[in-house]
Design an enzyme around this catalytic site. Structure first.
Site, PDB file in Angstrom:
ATOM      1  N   VAL A  98      83.950  28.799  10.916  1.00 42.20           N
ATOM      2  CA  VAL A  98      83.542  29.464   9.791  1.00 42.20           C
ATOM      3  C   VAL A  98      82.960  30.863   9.750  1.00 42.20           C
ATOM      4  CG1 VAL A  98      82.196  29.889   7.665  1.00 42.20           C
ATOM      5  CG2 VAL A  98      83.375  27.285   8.049  1.00 42.20           C
ATOM      6  N   HIS A 102      75.854  30.666  10.755  1.00 40.47           N
ATOM      7  CA  HIS A 102      75.163  29.833  10.062  1.00 40.47           C
ATOM      8  C   HIS A 102      75.191  28.334  11.585  1.00 40.47           C
ATOM      9  CE1 HIS A 102      79.560  28.726  11.145  1.00 40.47           C
ATOM     10  NE2 HIS A 102      79.336  26.964  11.446  1.00 40.47           N
TER      11      HIS A 102
HETATM   12  P1  AMP Z   1      81.413  25.881  12.599  1.00 42.08           P
HETATM   13  O1  AMP Z   1      82.463  27.494  12.366  1.00 42.08           O
HETATM   14  O2  AMP Z   1      82.352  25.336  14.502  1.00 42.08           O
HETATM   15  O3  AMP Z   1      80.235  26.345  13.580  1.00 42.08           O
HETATM   16  O4  AMP Z   1      82.092  24.859  12.294  1.00 42.08           O
HETATM   17  C1  AMP Z   1      81.717  25.209  10.825  1.00 42.08           C
HETATM   18  C2  AMP Z   1      80.955  23.588   9.406  1.00 42.08           C
HETATM   19  O5  AMP Z   1      80.858  24.375   8.724  1.00 42.08           O
HETATM   20  C3  AMP Z   1      82.318  22.230   9.931  1.00 42.08           C
HETATM   21  O6  AMP Z   1      81.330  21.921  10.543  1.00 42.08           O
HETATM   22  C4  AMP Z   1      82.381  22.090   8.777  1.00 42.08           C
HETATM   23  O7  AMP Z   1      82.639  20.586   8.596  1.00 42.08           O
HETATM   24  C5  AMP Z   1      82.454  23.221   7.700  1.00 42.08           C
HETATM   25  N1  AMP Z   1      82.199  23.698   6.597  1.00 42.08           N
HETATM   26  C6  AMP Z   1      82.887  23.729   6.126  1.00 42.08           C
HETATM   27  N2  AMP Z   1      83.370  23.766   5.088  1.00 42.08           N
HETATM   28  C7  AMP Z   1      82.742  23.907   4.270  1.00 42.08           C
HETATM   29  C8  AMP Z   1      82.100  23.426   2.721  1.00 42.08           C
HETATM   30  N3  AMP Z   1      82.758  24.272   2.249  1.00 42.08           N
HETATM   31  N4  AMP Z   1      81.021  23.189   2.749  1.00 42.08           N
HETATM   32  C9  AMP Z   1      80.362  22.558   3.768  1.00 42.08           C
HETATM   33  N5  AMP Z   1      80.888  22.664   5.712  1.00 42.08           N
HETATM   34  C10 AMP Z   1      81.379  22.973   5.369  1.00 42.08           C
END
Ligand code: AMP
Ligand code: ZN
Length: 114
Positions: A98, A102
């Site tokens: 994403v 974060h």
């Molecule tokens: P990363 O970009 O590798 O740090 O991981 C993205 C994180 O966002 C993953 O752990 C997903 O499970 C989480 N994620 C993606 N979409 C959502 C959502 N709609 N709500 C909560 N967490 C999310």
């Protein structure tokens, strides 16, 4: 990915569901939908920056608050004493999925390096 199709911007705007655990002026925290630990929270700046490459664009104090909110969330969720991983996946080699900056707060079990 543009801000318009960013899932985390939609969560900030209240246009997508999430289990919010912290909400303040520039920072928000919510449960990770695909939890990889007994406690798995994401702490994000409300302003869209894609990664640490753009961290300089954040308003003053927001980056610091991300660290502080992570600790506050950990205390509220009972993992501050046992410890937790505070992790930012940044860019393709870190498998960032994403592209809205974060920080993961993960605990409740031993968290090793990948
Ligand atoms: P990363 O970009 O590798 O740090 O991981 C993205 C994180 O966002 C993953 O752990 C997903 O499970 C989480 N994620 C993606 N979409 C959502 C959502 N709609 N709500 C909560 N967490 C999310
Ligand atoms: Zn965004």
């Amino acid at each position: 990915m543009s801000e318009n199709d960013c899932i985390f911007c939609k969560i900030v705007a209240g246009e997508a569901e999430s289990e919010v655990v912290h909400d303040e002026e520039g920072v928000m925290a919510f449960m990770d939908i695909g939890a990889k630990a007994p406690v798995h929270v994401l702490v994000i700046p409300k302003e869209h920056v894609s990664s640490l490459q753009e961290v300089g664009r954040l308003p003053d104090g927001v980056a610091k608050r991300i660290f502080e909110v992570a600790q506050e969330v950990a205390e509220n969720m009972g993992i501050a004493e046992s410890g937790y991983a505070f992790r930012i996946n940044n860019g393709p080699d870190a498998r960032q999925e994403v592209f809205h900056l974060h920080a993961h707060v993960m605990g409740g079990r031993k968290m090793g390096m990948p």
